[in-house]
Motif scaffolding. Structure first.
Motif, PDB file in Angstrom:
ATOM      1  N   ARG A 230     -21.959  53.835 -63.872  1.00 16.74           N
ATOM      2  CA  ARG A 230     -21.106  52.700 -63.515  1.00 16.74           C
ATOM      3  C   ARG A 230     -21.903  51.390 -63.494  1.00 16.74           C
ATOM      4  O   ARG A 230     -21.424  50.366 -63.951  1.00 16.74           O
ATOM      5  N   TYR A 231     -23.108  51.442 -62.945  1.00 18.94           N
ATOM      6  CA  TYR A 231     -23.881  50.201 -62.897  1.00 18.94           C
ATOM      7  C   TYR A 231     -24.275  49.753 -64.299  1.00 18.94           C
ATOM      8  O   TYR A 231     -24.348  48.551 -64.581  1.00 18.94           O
TER       9      TYR A 231
ATOM     10  N   SER B 244     -18.246  43.274 -56.251  1.00 15.30           N
ATOM     11  CA  SER B 244     -17.841  44.536 -55.623  1.00 15.30           C
ATOM     12  C   SER B 244     -16.333  44.550 -55.358  1.00 15.30           C
ATOM     13  O   SER B 244     -15.647  45.544 -55.641  1.00 15.30           O
TER      14      SER B 244
ATOM     15  N   TYR C  59     -21.230  48.010 -65.838  1.00 17.12           N
ATOM     16  CA  TYR C  59     -21.052  46.648 -65.333  1.00 17.12           C
ATOM     17  C   TYR C  59     -22.140  45.720 -65.885  1.00 17.12           C
ATOM     18  O   TYR C  59     -21.864  44.576 -66.278  1.00 17.12           O
TER      19      TYR C  59
ATOM     20  N   THR D  95     -23.997  49.503 -56.355  1.00 19.54           N
ATOM     21  CA  THR D  95     -23.817  49.584 -57.810  1.00 19.54           C
ATOM     22  C   THR D  95     -24.034  48.224 -58.459  1.00 19.54           C
ATOM     23  O   THR D  95     -24.673  48.104 -59.510  1.00 19.54           O
TER      24      THR D  95
ATOM     25  N   ILE E  46     -16.216  48.372 -57.116  1.00 23.51           N
ATOM     26  CA  ILE E  46     -17.446  49.167 -57.125  1.00 23.51           C
ATOM     27  C   ILE E  46     -18.259  48.811 -55.887  1.00 23.51           C
ATOM     28  O   ILE E  46     -18.044  47.780 -55.260  1.00 23.51           O
TER      29      ILE E  46
END
Length: 479
Positions: A3-4, A33, A7, A42, A38
């Protein structure tokens, strides 16, 4: 893709596409966030990744901003400098005359100090330090002068040991010897573990003062291949240790001068293990360790030393108090020998300077100063990279260090750095030519550029240097 990473990829595309421009603030951790659903951790991981890629910079108490990466002209790609390839033989050292010539010609305070070894004085809390110095002078007693003989002021040594502890290292204050700047610490360490004629392994390129120290003691330099981003090549070092009777290594694992390279933590650990197997002392020059541009101070090689073979040398000169000439060494098993050598040579560092720094550290505010200093240096690096990309000749390669205040620039092979240095002097600009960073004067088409002077006309000076270099590249003429 995690996920990071997803992004981070979205932000990178916005930067590359121009939706986020140089100097613009990216969404805060809280904003991102909330908007993306998220976790803050993250978002932090994504921003750490973008920092490592050089796309954004953190500004303390302000957030993250797009780095000043200007688009390059069509068909032009600016890569990092190539890893060095030294000859592999040890050599005698005779660089001092050239170093004195280069440094002597650049003393004029009117010059734009791209060749300086120091950051700008306006970056430091000199007035507050002066008040600490004056206060200490009023309280100075004859007994304190005797008590400050090697190993140095006890209160200051305890504060230095505390800073090691903050980095997760258990260094006893009794191991710490306070010196007249880091250079004395490094020289004392060299004297403690070598005899004239011995071989000392160094990076290639290496700091010219290290070469001068070898020259003064009649030692032989063994230059080892070094990567501009990750530091000394461990395989090449292992081979050098097998082929040569190396008595010590003098290395700068964090933000090496002149390359700016930073050895990853696992490579530092492997370096210390390699030297421990062969019982070769490591003289670690770590004067730029506090000047990291990322979120965390990199661990020095000393952090992985379990046998006392690493002599960790640093000072306050580059990060707090230039001119006070207070450095130190955590010398491990060699602390006694270094302390005796200190007593036999200069007895002690200046007592007022030691007490002033001790008072400053006790009052607090050092970390706040360091955060502001790092933020300024990060902006300065961006200010320097942009005109180099625009104005230096095609084929130029430039390092993008994660700390310190130097850029190592590899110019086209037709450019002679000494000639460029002299041409730049005529235009009121100093440079550090690559020839002074090697025992056999290699790196003749490289220069080290100091971007740590915010008040200097950096962009104009680099535009001028770029034009001079382009002229040489078009019509080479060796100096």
């Amino acid at each position: 893709m995690k996920r990071y990473e997803r992004y981070a990829d979205e932000i990178a595309q916005l930067i590359h596409g121009g939706a986020l421009s140089p100097g613009q603030r990216v969404p805060s951790v809280r904003e991102a966030s909330r908007a993306r659903g998220i976790s803050p951790s993250t978002v932090f991981e994504a921003y750490y990744l973008l920092e490592a890629q050089g796309l954004i910079r953190a500004r303390p108490r302000s957030g993250y901003y797009v780095s000043a990466r200007q688009p390059l002209p069509p068909g032009r790609r600016q890569a990092e400098p190539q890893p060095s390839r030294p000859r592999g033989d040890s050599t005698g050292v005779a660089v001092s005359e050239l170093v004195f010539e280069v440094l002597g010609s650049a003393r004029d305070p009117a010059l734009v100090p791209l060749g300086s070894a120091f950051p700008g004085a306006d970056l430091f809390p000199l007035e507050r330090l002066a008040r600490c110095l004056a206060s200490g002078m009023r309280r100075l007693e004859p007994a304190s002068i005797v008590q400050s003989l090697a190993p140095g002021d006890e209160r200051l040594r305890q504060q230095i040991a505390l800073r090691y502890g903050m980095q997760g290292m258990a260094v006893d204050a009794a191991q710490v010897v306070v010196t007249n700047g880091a250079m004395e610490a490094l020289n004392l360490c060299l004297e403690a573990v070598t005899q004239p004629g011995d071989v000392v392994a160094v990076e290639s390129p290496t700091f010219y003062a290290a070469l001068q120290a070898l020259e003064r003691r009649g030692l032989r330099a063994l230059e080892v291949a070094t990567h501009p981003r990750e530091g000394i090549d461990l395989a090449a070092l292992e081979e050098a240790l097998a082929r040569h009777p190396v008595r010590a290594c003098w290395l700068m694992p964090s933000f090496q001068n002149p390359l700016g390279s930073l050895m990853p933590e696992e490579r530092k650990r492997a370096l210390v293990a390699l030297l421990a197997r062969r019982q070769v002392p490591l003289i670690e020059d770590d004067v730029y360790g506090e000047l990291h541009l990322g979120p965390h101070r990199p661990a020095p090689a000393k952090a992985f030393d379990s046998e006392g073979l690493v002599m960790h040398c640093s000072s306050f000169s580059k990060c707090l108090a230039p001119g006070y000439r207070v450095g130190w060494v955590a010398a491990g098993r060699f602390a006694g020998a270094v302390q005796r050598l200190k007593l036999m040579t200069t007895l002690s560092a200046a007592t007022p300077s030691q007490q002033a720094l001790s008072e400053y550290l006790a009052q607090g505010g050092y970390e706040r100063h360091l955060r502001a200093l790092r933020a300024t240096l990060a902006r300065q690096q961006d200010r320097a990279l942009a005109p180099i990309a625009r104005h230096f000749p095609e084929g130029t390669r430039v390092a993008r260090p994660e700390g310190g205040y130097f850029l190592w620039v590899e110019l086209p092979p037709a450019v002679d750095a000494l000639r460029l240095h002299r041409d730049a002097l005529a235009k009121g600009i100093s440079l550090a030519p690559g020839q002074i960073f090697s025992a056999d004067r290699r790196f003749a088409h490289c220069v080290r550029i100091n971007y740590g002077h915010p008040q200097a006309p950096l962009e104009d000076a680099l535009r001028t240097v770029g034009a001079l270099a382009a002229r040489q590249a078009a019509s080479p003429q060796r100096a």
